[in-house]
Write a protein that holds these residues in place. Structure first.
Motif, PDB file in Angstrom:
ATOM      1  N   ASP A 283       1.384  -1.039   0.179  1.00 50.20           N
ATOM      2  CA  ASP A 283      -0.325   0.203   0.102  1.00 50.20           C
ATOM      3  C   ASP A 283       0.794   1.375   0.167  1.00 50.20           C
ATOM      4  OD1 ASP A 283      -3.379   0.897   0.470  1.00 50.20           O
ATOM      5  OD2 ASP A 283      -2.087   2.209   1.385  1.00 50.20           O
ATOM      6  N   ASP A 284       0.282   1.658  -0.154  1.00 50.00           N
ATOM      7  CA  ASP A 284       0.818   3.717   0.182  1.00 50.00           C
ATOM      8  C   ASP A 284       1.396   3.786   1.242  1.00 50.00           C
ATOM      9  OD1 ASP A 284       0.561   3.838  -3.382  1.00 50.00           O
ATOM     10  OD2 ASP A 284      -0.983   5.868  -2.728  1.00 50.00           O
ATOM     11  N   LYS A 285       1.133   3.613   2.007  1.00 49.31           N
ATOM     12  CA  LYS A 285       1.014   3.836   3.283  1.00 49.31           C
ATOM     13  C   LYS A 285       1.880   2.604   4.119  1.00 49.31           C
ATOM     14  CE  LYS A 285      -2.565   7.824   3.588  1.00 49.31           C
ATOM     15  NZ  LYS A 285      -3.417   8.385   4.332  1.00 49.31           N
ATOM     16  N   SER A 286       1.924   1.698   3.603  1.00 49.71           N
ATOM     17  CA  SER A 286       2.593   0.901   4.159  1.00 49.71           C
ATOM     18  C   SER A 286       3.590   0.719   4.799  1.00 49.71           C
ATOM     19  CB  SER A 286       2.622  -0.595   3.430  1.00 49.71           C
ATOM     20  OG  SER A 286       1.802  -1.134   2.652  1.00 49.71           O
ATOM     21  N   ARG A 287       4.138  -0.029   6.124  1.00 50.76           N
ATOM     22  CA  ARG A 287       5.203   0.369   6.645  1.00 50.76           C
ATOM     23  C   ARG A 287       6.242  -0.555   6.340  1.00 50.76           C
ATOM     24  NH1 ARG A 287       4.459  -0.029  12.941  1.00 50.76           N
ATOM     25  NH2 ARG A 287       6.221   1.474  12.896  1.00 50.76           N
ATOM     26  N   VAL A 288       6.655   0.251   5.862  1.00 48.61           N
ATOM     27  CA  VAL A 288       8.540  -1.019   5.001  1.00 48.61           C
ATOM     28  C   VAL A 288       9.350  -1.670   5.821  1.00 48.61           C
ATOM     29  CG1 VAL A 288      10.209  -1.410   3.622  1.00 48.61           C
ATOM     30  CG2 VAL A 288       7.919  -0.673   2.674  1.00 48.61           C
ATOM     31  N   PRO A 289      10.179  -2.631   6.239  1.00 48.31           N
ATOM     32  CA  PRO A 289      10.948  -2.845   6.760  1.00 48.31           C
ATOM     33  C   PRO A 289      12.531  -2.844   6.367  1.00 48.31           C
ATOM     34  CG  PRO A 289       9.463  -4.834   6.293  1.00 48.31           C
ATOM     35  CD  PRO A 289       9.276  -3.905   5.404  1.00 48.31           C
ATOM     36  N   VAL A 290      13.705  -2.708   7.325  1.00 50.15           N
ATOM     37  CA  VAL A 290      15.315  -2.334   7.246  1.00 50.15           C
ATOM     38  C   VAL A 290      15.610  -4.211   8.174  1.00 50.15           C
ATOM     39  CG1 VAL A 290      16.668  -1.666   7.926  1.00 50.15           C
ATOM     40  CG2 VAL A 290      15.132  -0.270   7.339  1.00 50.15           C
ATOM     41  N   MET A 291      14.863  -4.097   9.217  1.00 51.89           N
ATOM     42  CA  MET A 291      15.306  -5.437   9.660  1.00 51.89           C
ATOM     43  C   MET A 291      14.205  -6.138  10.942  1.00 51.89           C
ATOM     44  SD  MET A 291      18.551  -6.137  12.443  1.00 51.89           S
ATOM     45  CE  MET A 291      19.572  -5.586  11.253  1.00 51.89           C
ATOM     46  N   THR A 292      13.751  -7.554  11.021  1.00 56.16           N
ATOM     47  CA  THR A 292      12.617  -7.853  11.740  1.00 56.16           C
ATOM     48  C   THR A 292      12.954  -8.638  12.506  1.00 56.16           C
ATOM     49  OG1 THR A 292      12.224  -9.637  10.012  1.00 56.16           O
ATOM     50  CG2 THR A 292      10.555  -7.283   9.607  1.00 56.16           C
ATOM     51  N   TYR A 293      12.398  -9.220  13.621  1.00 58.06           N
ATOM     52  CA  TYR A 293      12.813  -9.738  14.436  1.00 58.06           C
ATOM     53  C   TYR A 293      12.517 -11.626  13.678  1.00 58.06           C
ATOM     54  CZ  TYR A 293      11.374 -12.884  18.532  1.00 58.06           C
ATOM     55  OH  TYR A 293      11.133 -13.842  19.619  1.00 58.06           O
ATOM     56  N   SER A 294      11.530 -11.885  12.899  1.00 54.94           N
ATOM     57  CA  SER A 294      11.610 -13.215  12.558  1.00 54.94           C
ATOM     58  C   SER A 294      12.382 -13.956  11.990  1.00 54.94           C
ATOM     59  CB  SER A 294      10.798 -13.013  11.517  1.00 54.94           C
ATOM     60  OG  SER A 294      10.059 -12.154  10.846  1.00 54.94           O
ATOM     61  N   GLN A 295      13.164 -12.931  10.960  1.00 48.55           N
ATOM     62  CA  GLN A 295      14.469 -13.052  10.235  1.00 48.55           C
ATOM     63  C   GLN A 295      15.709 -13.323  11.115  1.00 48.55           C
ATOM     64  OE1 GLN A 295      15.746  -8.812   9.082  1.00 48.55           O
ATOM     65  NE2 GLN A 295      16.094 -10.000   7.157  1.00 48.55           N
ATOM     66  N   LEU A 296      15.780 -12.402  12.245  1.00 42.53           N
ATOM     67  CA  LEU A 296      16.683 -12.681  12.880  1.00 42.53           C
ATOM     68  C   LEU A 296      16.312 -14.067  13.909  1.00 42.53           C
ATOM     69  CD1 LEU A 296      17.888  -8.630  14.897  1.00 42.53           C
ATOM     70  CD2 LEU A 296      19.097 -10.277  12.859  1.00 42.53           C
ATOM     71  N   GLN A 297      15.644 -14.068  13.878  1.00 43.29           N
ATOM     72  CA  GLN A 297      15.673 -15.822  14.053  1.00 43.29           C
ATOM     73  C   GLN A 297      15.329 -16.715  13.510  1.00 43.29           C
ATOM     74  OE1 GLN A 297      14.439 -17.373  18.039  1.00 43.29           O
ATOM     75  NE2 GLN A 297      15.426 -14.827  18.043  1.00 43.29           N
ATOM     76  N   PHE A 298      15.313 -16.678  12.089  1.00 43.84           N
ATOM     77  CA  PHE A 298      15.317 -17.808  11.330  1.00 43.84           C
ATOM     78  C   PHE A 298      17.327 -17.399  11.511  1.00 43.84           C
ATOM     79  CE2 PHE A 298      11.056 -16.787   9.303  1.00 43.84           C
ATOM     80  CZ  PHE A 298      10.607 -18.350   9.927  1.00 43.84           C
ATOM     81  N   ILE A 299      18.123 -16.834  11.238  1.00 41.96           N
ATOM     82  CA  ILE A 299      19.161 -16.497  11.253  1.00 41.96           C
ATOM     83  C   ILE A 299      19.842 -17.237  11.932  1.00 41.96           C
ATOM     84  CG2 ILE A 299      21.151 -14.618  11.575  1.00 41.96           C
ATOM     85  CD1 ILE A 299      20.302 -12.894  10.175  1.00 41.96           C
ATOM     86  N   LYS A 300      19.401 -17.187  13.940  1.00 42.47           N
ATOM     87  CA  LYS A 300      19.240 -18.077  14.809  1.00 42.47           C
ATOM     88  C   LYS A 300      19.723 -19.504  14.360  1.00 42.47           C
ATOM     89  CE  LYS A 300      18.806 -18.273  19.904  1.00 42.47           C
ATOM     90  NZ  LYS A 300      17.988 -17.256  21.130  1.00 42.47           N
ATOM     91  N   ALA A 301      18.214 -19.650  14.514  1.00 45.94           N
ATOM     92  CA  ALA A 301      18.098 -21.092  14.277  1.00 45.94           C
ATOM     93  C   ALA A 301      19.132 -21.946  13.134  1.00 45.94           C
ATOM     94  CB  ALA A 301      16.297 -21.423  13.139  1.00 45.94           C
ATOM     95  N   GLU A 302      19.187 -20.848  12.001  1.00 47.94           N
ATOM     96  CA  GLU A 302      20.256 -21.349  11.140  1.00 47.94           C
ATOM     97  C   GLU A 302      21.433 -22.215  11.873  1.00 47.94           C
ATOM     98  OE1 GLU A 302      22.657 -20.891   7.055  1.00 47.94           O
ATOM     99  OE2 GLU A 302      21.644 -19.059   8.082  1.00 47.94           O
ATOM    100  N   ALA A 303      22.046 -20.702  12.426  1.00 53.16           N
ATOM    101  CA  ALA A 303      23.969 -20.942  12.984  1.00 53.16           C
ATOM    102  C   ALA A 303      23.755 -22.267  14.396  1.00 53.16           C
ATOM    103  CB  ALA A 303      24.036 -19.586  14.313  1.00 53.16           C
ATOM    104  N   ALA A 304      22.142 -22.567  15.114  1.00 57.02           N
ATOM    105  CA  ALA A 304      22.179 -23.742  15.943  1.00 57.02           C
ATOM    106  C   ALA A 304      22.369 -24.937  15.217  1.00 57.02           C
ATOM    107  CB  ALA A 304      20.205 -23.286  17.248  1.00 57.02           C
TER     108      ALA A 304
END
Length: 520
Positions: free
Chosen positions: A342-363
């Motif tokens: 949407d024209d007014k959507s909030r767009v991410p730079v970084m998210t909690y879910s993204q970081l949790q998947f990084i942790k999951a891959e490392a573990a």
């Protein structure tokens, strides 16, 4: 003429002797001050931190098969590039020009005024810029950047750039922890478009970016999963920490680049790959409740994707998937849309879910499947909440995912298996879904770290199951997949060719040269 000259000279002497200061005062514009407070530099850079990647995502998303064009054999769908063009050069421009001297000046002023919180954010911006740029271009200019005395700039290795990013992040962490001097949340918050002056959240962001940097070493002997996990644990605690940029939707420059009014994605459609990750084809028949809230059905209400390079592939107009806004064609301003678009959507730079998947891959790589499973489940669960939140940003059309739908999805062993049955494909494919539509930079890095079609050594299965490199690759590729974007044409190929030649950047297949970070 002589008399006129004497008259001008006399007037000038009189002004110099009696009214010079008043004369010069007419050139002082109170609406455009020559000296500004350091926080005034910040908001434009934060805008481009979130928006710049979406400019280049028009092209990177076709490498990652997030999206594809409705036309046949488009250049970027074939993992190619556009010669003599600045396409996919926005981040290059932003880091060296939009940030550039502005960031240097902001940090210099912040340090002089002992505004350690603003200085810490400045170090994050500098680190983020180098990280983003090296991840798409490989070798970049770091040491000699922003030097007005030079007209030829030498490139630095990617290894050096990765080390520099970590050095800058440590400086960011140190400064953001300081409470002395002129640390002032209200002062920072005036122009902080993301966290409104909350330095504790910027501190978490710094650790998140550090985790991302460290995890990219996954193919190196130096890879340390414990360091990755530790950094994630100091970063985002939940979705409330997500780094999001909002848009007012009032003027074109303050409308979401992904939104319908700017019409940047009119000819783009979702791919078969993302649809199959969500329609049950890749997860034992389990249909993802996010599919109907993120993706677009065709006019006949069936969820389909297009195959890159094949255009609409013989589908009828009723079968071709709608555009990312949920319609067959361009829509008028104010028409309800969906998800991030949407024209007014909030767009991410970084998210909690993204970081949790990084942790999951490392573990997972460490062999700690219990920790991997917990982080993986956090990633999936929090992204479901993220989808609901983004569909509330501007009252978009999709319904909310109910608690019952979420619970049933997470209870299905095909989605959240026992720890012993968790695979790398689970983690990376769910991370792909969580980054679809916005996280092109990290998503492309994930695909390249696994060379697009690598198998998980533990299972023998392709990590990104169903991802297929196009058969009809761009001619300059010499049948090799893409690994980097060529530097921005109008600064490097026009003005800095001598330095490009040193790193092989003039070769027609330079974009297929594998980067240092993805090699053993």
């Amino acid at each position: 003429m002589k008399k006129l000259y004497i008259t001008f000279l006399t007037a000038a002497v009189m002004l110099a002797g009696s009214g010079c200061k008043k004369y010069l005062d007419v050139n002082t514009n109170p609406n455009a001050p020559e000296m500004v407070t350091p926080n005034l530099y910040l908001s434009p850079m934060l805008h481009w931190m979130a928006t710049g990647p979406q400019y280049d995502a028009r092209f990177i998303n076709r490498y990652t098969q997030n999206l594809t064009l409705t036309t046949v054999n488009s250049t970027w769908d074939r993992m190619g590039y556009d010669p003599s063009s600045d396409n996919a050069g926005e981040l290059f421009r932003d880091v060296y020009w939009t940030f550039g001297q502005n960031l240097v000046d902001m940090m210099t002023k912040a340090e002089a005024e002992e505004r350690w919180d603003l200085l810490g954010v400045g170090y994050i911006l500098k680190a983020w810029g180098w990280q983003a740029l090296t991840d798409i271009h490989g070798e970049i200019i770091v040491k000699e950047a922003i030097d007005p005395t030079k007209n030829v700039f030498n490139y630095d290795t990617q290894e050096y750039t990765y080390e520099e990013v970590r050095r800058l992040l440590q400086l960011a962490i140190t400064n953001l922890q300081r409470t002395d001097g002129a640390v002032d949340a209200a002062f920072l918050g005036k122009t902080d478009l993301i966290y409104k002056g909350d330095r504790s959240k910027w501190l978490k962001f710094a650790y998140g970016l550090l985790a991302m940097n460290l995890n990219h070493y996954s193919n190196k002997a130096a890879y340390n999963p414990d360091e990755v996990i530790a950094a994630v644990d100091k970063s985002f605690e939940n979705n409330n920490d997500d780094a999001l940029l909002g848009y007012t939707g009032v003027s074109n420059d303050d409308r979401n680049f992904l939104g319908p009014t700017r019409e940047n994605f009119t000819a783009y459609r979702q791919t078969t790959f993302i649809v199959n990750l969500m329609n049950g084809a890749e997860f034992s028949g389990v249909v993802d409740p996010r599919m109907t809230r993120m993706l677009s059905p065709a006019p006949d209400s069936v969820y389909r994707g297009l195959e890159p390079t094949f255009g609409t592939g013989g589908l009828t107009a009723n079968q071709v998937p709608n555009n990312i806004w949920g319609y067959p064609a361009v829509i008028s301003i104010g028409t309800p849309t969906r998800y991030l678009f949407d024209d007014k959507s909030r767009v991410p730079v970084m998210t909690y879910s993204q970081l949790q998947f990084i942790k999951a891959e490392a573990a997972y790589k460490k062999g700690d499947k219990e920790t991997a499973l917990a982080a993986y489940k956090n990633g999936v669960s929090s992204h479901i909440d993220f989808v609901n939140a983004r569909n509330r940003d501007a009252n978009q059309t999709p319904t909310q995912i109910s608690a019952a739908e979420k619970e049933a999805f997470l209870a299905n062993p095909a989605i959240v298996p026992a720890a012993a049955d968790l695979s790398l494909s689970h983690i990376m494919e769910q991370k792909y879904i969580a980054q679809w539509g916005w996280g092109a930079l990290e998503q492309w890095m994930d695909l390249r770290r696994y060379h697009y079609t690598d198998a998980d050594p533990a299972t023998g299965d392709q990590v990104f199951s169903g991802f297929v490199i196009p058969v009809n690759l761009y001619p300059d590729n010499a049948n090799k997949p893409v690994y980097r974007i060529r530097p921005r044409y109008n600064s490097e190929y026009v003005w800095n060719r001598e330095s490009l030649e040193k790193i092989g950047g003039l070769a027609l297949d330079y974009h297929t040269k594998e980067m240092w970070i993805t090699q053993p």
